[in-house]
Design a protein around this motif. Structure first.
Motif, short mmCIF file in Angstrom:
data_model
loop_
_atom_site.label_atom_id
_atom_site.label_comp_id
_atom_site.label_asym_id
_atom_site.label_seq_id
_atom_site.Cartn_x
_atom_site.Cartn_y
_atom_site.Cartn_z
N PHE A 64 -8.23 -46.93 12.00
CA PHE A 64 -8.86 -48.23 11.80
C PHE A 64 -8.86 -49.04 13.10
CE2 PHE A 64 -7.66 -47.94 7.11
CZ PHE A 64 -8.92 -47.51 6.76
N GLY A 65 -7.75 -49.01 13.80
CA GLY A 65 -7.68 -49.74 15.06
C GLY A 65 -8.66 -49.20 16.10
N ARG A 66 -8.74 -47.89 16.22
CA ARG A 66 -9.64 -47.30 17.20
C ARG A 66 -11.10 -47.51 16.81
NH1 ARG A 66 -7.58 -43.83 20.87
NH2 ARG A 66 -9.56 -42.68 20.96
N LEU A 67 -11.40 -47.42 15.53
CA LEU A 67 -12.77 -47.63 15.09
C LEU A 67 -13.23 -49.06 15.35
CD1 LEU A 67 -12.71 -45.66 11.70
CD2 LEU A 67 -13.84 -44.97 13.81
N TRP A 68 -12.33 -50.00 15.18
CA TRP A 68 -12.66 -51.41 15.42
C TRP A 68 -12.98 -51.65 16.90
CZ3 TRP A 68 -13.68 -55.51 12.45
CH2 TRP A 68 -13.66 -56.78 13.05
N ILE A 69 -12.28 -50.93 17.76
CA ILE A 69 -12.47 -51.13 19.21
C ILE A 69 -13.65 -50.32 19.74
CG2 ILE A 69 -11.40 -50.78 21.47
CD1 ILE A 69 -8.70 -51.29 20.12
N THR A 70 -13.75 -49.05 19.33
CA THR A 70 -14.75 -48.16 19.93
C THR A 70 -16.09 -48.16 19.21
OG1 THR A 70 -14.00 -46.28 18.60
CG2 THR A 70 -12.91 -46.64 20.72
N GLY A 71 -16.08 -48.54 17.93
CA GLY A 71 -17.32 -48.48 17.17
C GLY A 71 -17.69 -47.09 16.72
N ASP A 72 -16.76 -46.17 16.78
CA ASP A 72 -17.03 -44.80 16.32
C ASP A 72 -17.21 -44.76 14.80
OD1 ASP A 72 -16.84 -43.95 18.89
OD2 ASP A 72 -14.80 -43.18 18.72
N GLN A 73 -17.64 -43.63 14.30
CA GLN A 73 -17.75 -43.41 12.86
C GLN A 73 -16.41 -42.90 12.31
OE1 GLN A 73 -20.96 -40.66 12.30
NE2 GLN A 73 -22.56 -42.21 12.59
N GLY A 74 -16.28 -43.00 10.99
CA GLY A 74 -15.09 -42.45 10.35
C GLY A 74 -14.35 -43.44 9.46
N TRP A 75 -14.98 -44.58 9.14
CA TRP A 75 -14.30 -45.56 8.29
C TRP A 75 -13.97 -44.99 6.91
CZ3 TRP A 75 -12.44 -50.12 9.96
CH2 TRP A 75 -12.92 -50.62 11.18
#
Length: 270
Positions: A64-75
């Motif tokens: 969740f932290g990385r997705l918030w920063i990078t905008g990657d997929q995978g939520w």
């Protein structure tokens, strides 16, 4: 120009570990209840399951932290990993809470002076006076019962309550007369598959009968309060059953005789 949006590896591994933790938590419980694995093996497998579930939660939070920063997929993958991990950790949280609430005991009995004999080959260490006092304070309803019901009738009532709970009866010795002693020994299975032996004694007296119980864990390092709760639940149910029996008995005895009175003899009987 096409922009490639990556799927977070943290999220992927969070779902993988969460999906692994779910069967790793549930299947051993079913096997343990059916006695297909020993309690020792069950404890080891469940410890591994707890570790896998905790890792799934850790990876999901990191994702969740990385997705918030990078905008990657995978939520969604991270969400499922977090959900599976939390679901698998809930039973361990419950057992931990129960372990803190209740003391570690080798038995719970209503008669420490004359403990009921067991049929299982288990050694029970004597319970010290301080621990007996603690058990009595935590389980105030786990006390000897006396009822104005003869032992033979009382044994039938107790036997019915045992059968209703689905306990595996190992010995059943009914009292021959109202002044004799009868006993039932049965095996009760907890939710997670641990087994406890339950012994119930019905002793006849001139005033009715006296009921004592003993519940002993056969495996595991902690009974999580199951034995004390079992005795309390059974004896409270017995109290209610006897109350209804005594309440209905006078009504049955006082029921009017519906038979027609006999006709007087002689010529005037016509």
């Amino acid at each position: 120009m096409r922009i490639l949006i990556r799927t977070s590896k943290w999220a992927i591994w969070a779902r993988r570990f969460g999906s692994l933790a779910l069967p790793l938590t549930i299947i051993p419980v079913l096997l343990h209840r059916e006695q297909l694995i020993t309690s020792a093996d069950f404890t080891v497998v469940e410890a591994v399951a707890a570790g896998v579930a905790a890792l799934a939660v850790f990876l999901a939070l990191g994702a969740f932290g990385r997705l918030w920063i990078t905008g990657d997929q995978g939520w969604s993958k991270a969400g499922w990993g977090l959900f599976f991990g939390i679901v698998c950790l809930l039973p361990f949280a419950y057992l931990g809470y129960e372990a803190m609430r209740y003391p570690m005991v080798d038995e719970v009995t209503t008669d420490s002076a004359d403990p009921l004999p067991l049929v299982s080959p288990v050694r029970v260490a004597p319970t010290g006076s301080p621990l007996r006092d603690e058990i009595a304070a935590i389980f105030p309803n786990a006390q000897t019962r006396s009822y104005p019901v003869d032992a033979t009738e009382m044994f039938a009532i107790v036997d019915g309550l045992v059968e209703a709970r689905g306990w595996d009866v190992r010995t059943r010795r009914a009292p021959p007369t109202a002044l004799d002693i009868g006993q039932i020994n049965a095996i009760a299975v907890t939710l997670f598959g641990w087994r406890d032996e339950v012994a119930i004694r019905v002793a006849g007296t001139a005033l009715g009968s006296v009921i004592d119980m003993r519940s002993v864990p056969l495996g595991g390092f902690h009974d999580f309060g199951e034995n004390g709760k079992r005795i309390e639940e059974f004896l409270v149910a017995l109290d209610q059953k006897i109350t209804l029996t005594l309440r209905d008995a006078p009504q049955a005895a006082a029921a009017p005789d519906t038979e027609a009175p006999p006709l007087p003899e002689g010529d005037d009987a016509e």
